[in-house]
Design a protein around this motif. Structure first.
Motif, PDB file in Angstrom:
ATOM      1  N   ASN A 132      -1.237  -4.072   1.563  1.00  0.00           N
ATOM      2  CA  ASN A 132      -2.431  -3.931   0.726  1.00  0.00           C
ATOM      3  C   ASN A 132      -3.167  -2.664   1.124  1.00  0.00           C
ATOM      4  O   ASN A 132      -4.314  -2.709   1.551  1.00  0.00           O
ATOM      5  CB  ASN A 132      -3.352  -5.144   0.904  1.00  0.00           C
ATOM      6  N   ASP A 133      -2.504  -1.551   0.975  1.00  0.00           N
ATOM      7  CA  ASP A 133      -3.069  -0.287   1.450  1.00  0.00           C
ATOM      8  C   ASP A 133      -3.501   0.564   0.257  1.00  0.00           C
ATOM      9  O   ASP A 133      -2.673   1.091  -0.476  1.00  0.00           O
ATOM     10  CB  ASP A 133      -2.014   0.443   2.287  1.00  0.00           C
ATOM     11  N   TYR A 134      -4.815   0.653   0.075  1.00  0.00           N
ATOM     12  CA  TYR A 134      -5.363   1.380  -1.074  1.00  0.00           C
ATOM     13  C   TYR A 134      -5.742   2.819  -0.713  1.00  0.00           C
ATOM     14  O   TYR A 134      -6.320   3.528  -1.538  1.00  0.00           O
ATOM     15  CB  TYR A 134      -6.624   0.681  -1.597  1.00  0.00           C
ATOM     16  N   SER A 135      -5.438   3.223   0.521  1.00  0.00           N
ATOM     17  CA  SER A 135      -5.957   4.517   0.974  1.00  0.00           C
ATOM     18  C   SER A 135      -5.264   5.687   0.265  1.00  0.00           C
ATOM     19  O   SER A 135      -4.107   5.602  -0.117  1.00  0.00           O
ATOM     20  CB  SER A 135      -5.751   4.640   2.492  1.00  0.00           C
ATOM     21  N   LEU A 136      -6.024   6.756   0.120  1.00  0.00           N
ATOM     22  CA  LEU A 136      -5.482   7.971  -0.488  1.00  0.00           C
ATOM     23  C   LEU A 136      -4.951   8.885   0.605  1.00  0.00           C
ATOM     24  O   LEU A 136      -5.479   8.906   1.714  1.00  0.00           O
ATOM     25  CB  LEU A 136      -6.563   8.704  -1.275  1.00  0.00           C
ATOM     26  N   GLN A 161      -4.179  13.641  -1.947  1.00  0.00           N
ATOM     27  CA  GLN A 161      -4.840  12.952  -3.061  1.00  0.00           C
ATOM     28  C   GLN A 161      -6.356  13.114  -2.976  1.00  0.00           C
ATOM     29  O   GLN A 161      -7.036  13.278  -3.990  1.00  0.00           O
ATOM     30  CB  GLN A 161      -4.439  11.467  -3.077  1.00  0.00           C
ATOM     31  N   ASP A 194       0.078   1.933  -0.447  1.00  0.00           N
ATOM     32  CA  ASP A 194       1.358   1.259  -0.253  1.00  0.00           C
ATOM     33  C   ASP A 194       1.198  -0.231  -0.547  1.00  0.00           C
ATOM     34  O   ASP A 194       0.383  -0.905   0.076  1.00  0.00           O
ATOM     35  CB  ASP A 194       1.831   1.467   1.198  1.00  0.00           C
ATOM     36  N   GLY A 249      -3.717  -2.084   6.544  1.00  0.00           N
ATOM     37  CA  GLY A 249      -2.961  -1.936   5.313  1.00  0.00           C
ATOM     38  C   GLY A 249      -2.047  -3.099   4.984  1.00  0.00           C
ATOM     39  O   GLY A 249      -1.219  -2.993   4.100  1.00  0.00           O
TER      40      GLY A 249
END
Lengths: 361, 387
Positions: A8-12, A16, B2, B249
């Protein structure tokens, strides 16, 4: 049974992040409200479009193999958010979705001889798609249809390319979006079949998903800027001797708007990443992103305008401009009802997973 | 960015088998009980988990944990969920507080037992006259030499009837001083004068009202300095609310309660599909083909995906309210069977729908009302304190 877990990795990435900075600079500088207003009622500004072209944005998420920059759907979402934040009167999202569709069609061996691809990649030929063509037959409203001369659609189990030599007249709408009626049987429209059969349907499903994700991202942007504007107004405006942000009746609405912004953004990014990387996994995510962005944008720009009180319903207020844009941008794809029909297909998938059969009770 | 599926290492696969074996040997799922968020981990499982450091799996091994990471924690949560097994232990958020603020005596005699899972705790914050306004607490602690004498009453002491200690918020000065005269204690529940009586809530869960009458405890049970209770208490509360959670993450982003409610919501969506598949409309078609039913379930699925995407402190209010909204509607769509309890003739999976409608309203209240969450969110948005 065995457990499956997903990240669940929403990081840019840094790149980006830099892209967002660049896009924000371009659009806040080149697409201030005055430009947006001046571009009405058509909703298209040629000078801004030229700027978009000069900055290489037309090919931002087009595969390198098809003459693009190799960016993905996530990059397209990031661009869409910035376009939404400024209500930029350029058909960039429809253009990129169509260019990506052309790339997919080419890869599937489709015949695109009738299309000037170089002009499309350069942005000199504006192209779009008919997002509801599997749903509604015949004449239909086309996003960017009043500025485009080529439109991809789905008809009778085939993907078709519709072309016009002259522009279709805009269908007047409150949000001043450049939408227009196009019909494959119109005498001004030349139609060629591009791809047929099962492959055509599979390709078209992906095109529809990408269009939903791109459009959702623009709604996220409209929503985000409306949220920030309403917050600032509430901090500034005084009533009964205090700033109105002190009233929970106001601050809780602002909190609700913020929740809509965050969830709509996250859902759109997640749908973009998964559609790009694992299109087989949960195909309903694109429709979910679009349905949520639509309902969130509709209800939260209403709330944001409401925070402004009477000023919010005046045409001169910027907040009402974003409210108007949301109406047109969110509904041209068929609205939530159509997205929910798509989402409902996941019910059948889940029922099969649960191995359910109707009983006769 | 991801969202790919995790490939488990051989060690992780072994962990999965181990957890499954423990649960299958010590827990029988009850599929009539859709919402396990208010229940405690079954004692037999807790003791087996404790032996292996799995109660506080993220703690280092020498502190009673298993030295596991975020991914393994998610595995444990996911497997427990598959068996409809509650995982609340309630201690996790107290351990760092005791480490930081506990007396030497508490650290020596109580903390190790908490880490091992032998000792359990409950929370004593709310009172009959104050819920969300925690700093208005009136339960009094008066110092008498090396001891404190506590008098008062606490509400919503969930698990107060089965815990060894209560993490108690007490007034140690003038009540007008609000949060400046509060002190925290860890009071043994078997101290004379402590009494827990049941309060039954919608959906069948139990919580308690607890009475404290001349409860005398040693100063060793105080946690943190006198009149610093507000700060001592706020730290674990913030964790519960999902603030400042750093993920690697893997974990869902929607905070502890957001995740818990979302898992209930997932079961509810499945129950709705099962109900629809088990019913036919007047024309003999499956309810699954009925457009109105499909729209309702599709919107529930949409809301569920929204809940998983509700970051941090947004997770709790959004998932609580989405649960309520959808439970109301599905009970209506599934009417009249939607009102029947599980096991009653004709209910089939509608039992889950009826019981979720009973359970859902509580989720917007316990652990902080959704209004308090909106206040907190408004503050984070830089808005002034409410008028």
């Amino acid at each position: 049974m065995s457990l499956t877990l997903r990240r669940n990795d929403y990081s840019l990435t840094d790149e980006q992040g830099q892209l967002v900075d660049m896009l924000r600079d371009i659009f806040t500088e080149q697409s201030p409200i005055a430009v947006v207003r001046a571009a009405e009622p058509l909703g298209f500004d040629q000078k801004l479009w030229d700027t978009v072209k000069e900055n290489g944005l037309v090919t931002i998420s087009v595969p390198e193999s098809a003459g693009g920059d190799g960016g993905g759907l996530v990059e397209l979402v990031l661009a869409g958010i910035e376009i939404g934040r400024t209500a930029a009167p350029v058909p960039l999202l429809d253009q990129v979705v169509a260019l990506r569709a052309f790339a997919a069609l080419k890869a599937a061996g489709a015949d695109l001889a009738g299309l000037d691809m170089d002009a499309a990649l350069a942005g000199d030929l504006i192209v779009s798609i008919a997002p509801i063509s599997t749903w509604e037959l015949g004449s239909q409203l086309i996003p960017s249809g009043a500025v485009a001369k080529a439109v991809l659609a789905f008809k009778d189990d085939s993907i078709i390319l519709m072309s016009r030599k002259t522009l279709a007249p805009q269908a007047q709408n409150e949000g001043c979006a450049p939408v227009a009626w196009w019909s494959p049987t119109d005498s001004d429209v030349a139609t060629t079949t591009v791809l047929e059969g099962a492959q055509a349907l599979a390709t078209w499903e992906l095109v529809q998903r990408e269009w939903r994700i791109a459009t959702a991202s623009s709604l996220v942007g409209l929503l985000a800027i409306s949220s920030e504007m309403a917050r600032e107004y509430a901090l500034d405006r005084k009533a009964f001797g205090v700033t109105i942000a002190k009233f929970q009746a106001i601050s809780h609405q602002l909190a609700d708007i913020h929740m809509d912004v965050v969830t709509a953004r996250n859902m759109t990014l997640k749908a973009a990443w998964l559609t790009e990387n694992e299109p087989e996994y949960r195909p309903e995510l694109a429709a979910m992103a679009m349905a949520h962005a639509t309902r969130a944008a509709l209800r939260s720009t209403t709330k944001a305008a409401h925070v402004y009180g009477g000023m919010g319903i005046t045409l001169e207020a910027d907040i009402s401009l974003f409210f108007r844009k949301v109406t047109s941008w969110s509904l041209v794809g068929g609205g939530q009802r159509r997205d929910l029909e798509e989402i409902a297909r996941a019910i059948d998938t889940r029922a099969a997973e649960l191995q359910l059969q109707s009983s006769n009770r | 960015m991801d969202f790919s599926q995790v490939d488990f290492t051989p060690e992780q696969l072994a962990l999965e088998s181990e957890i499954r074996e423990i649960i299958e040997a010590n827990w029988t799922p009850n599929y009539a009980h859709i919402a396990v968020d208010h229940d405690r981990m079954p004692v037999k499982v807790r003791m087996e988990f404790a032996k292996r450091g799995l109660l506080h799996p993220d703690l280092p091994k020498d502190q009673g944990g298993a030295g596991l990471g975020e991914l393994e924690l998610e595995m444990i949560a996911g497997i427990a969920d598959e068996y409809w097994m509650p995982t609340n232990v309630s201690n996790s958020m107290l351990i760092p507080t005791l480490e930081k603020h506990g007396s030497a005596w508490l650290k020596e005699h109580v903390l190790p037992g908490i880490r091992r899972g032998e000792i359990t705790t409950c929370l004593g914050y709310s009172e009959p006259d104050n819920g969300s306004d925690i700093a208005a607490a009136t339960t009094k602690a008066v110092q008498d030499g090396d001891t404190w004498v506590i008098n008062g009453q606490k509400m919503w002491t969930t698990w107060g009837n089965e815990s060894d200690y209560v993490f108690l918020l007490a007034r140690t000065g003038a009540v007008e001083e609000k949060h400046r005269t509060l002190t925290m204690f860890l009071v043994p529940m078997d101290t004379p004068g402590v009494e827990a009586t049941p309060v039954w809530i919608l959906g069948g869960g139990r919580t308690n009202v607890t009475f404290y009458t001349d409860v005398t405890v040693s100063d060793q049970y105080r946690i943190g300095p006198v009149n610093e209770g507000w700060n001592v208490m706020s730290e674990p509360l913030a964790t519960e609310h999902g603030a400042g959670v750093e993920t690697q993450g893997v974990a869902p982003v929607n905070g502890t309660m957001g995740q818990t409610f979302s898992r209930v919501f997932e079961k509810f969506v499945d129950a709705s599909i099962k109900w629809a598949a088990s019913r036919k409309t007047a024309d003999g078609k499956s309810r699954l083909e009925d457009p109105i039913t499909r729209m309702a379930i599709a919107e529930a699925m949409l809301d569920l995906e929204m809940c998983w995407n509700a970051e941090g402190e947004l997770g709790k209010p959004m998932s609580a309210e989405a649960l309520s909204r959808n439970a109301d509607r599905m009970a209506d769509i599934a009417a009249p069977e939607g009102l029947l309890d599980f096991g009653v003739d004709g209910s089939i999976y509608a039992g889950n729908i009826a019981s979720e409608r009973q359970h859902a309203p509580g989720t917007s209240v316990y652990g902080g009302t959704t209004e308090i969450y909106r206040n907190n969110l408004a503050r984070r948005l830089g808005l002034p304190r409410p008028y």
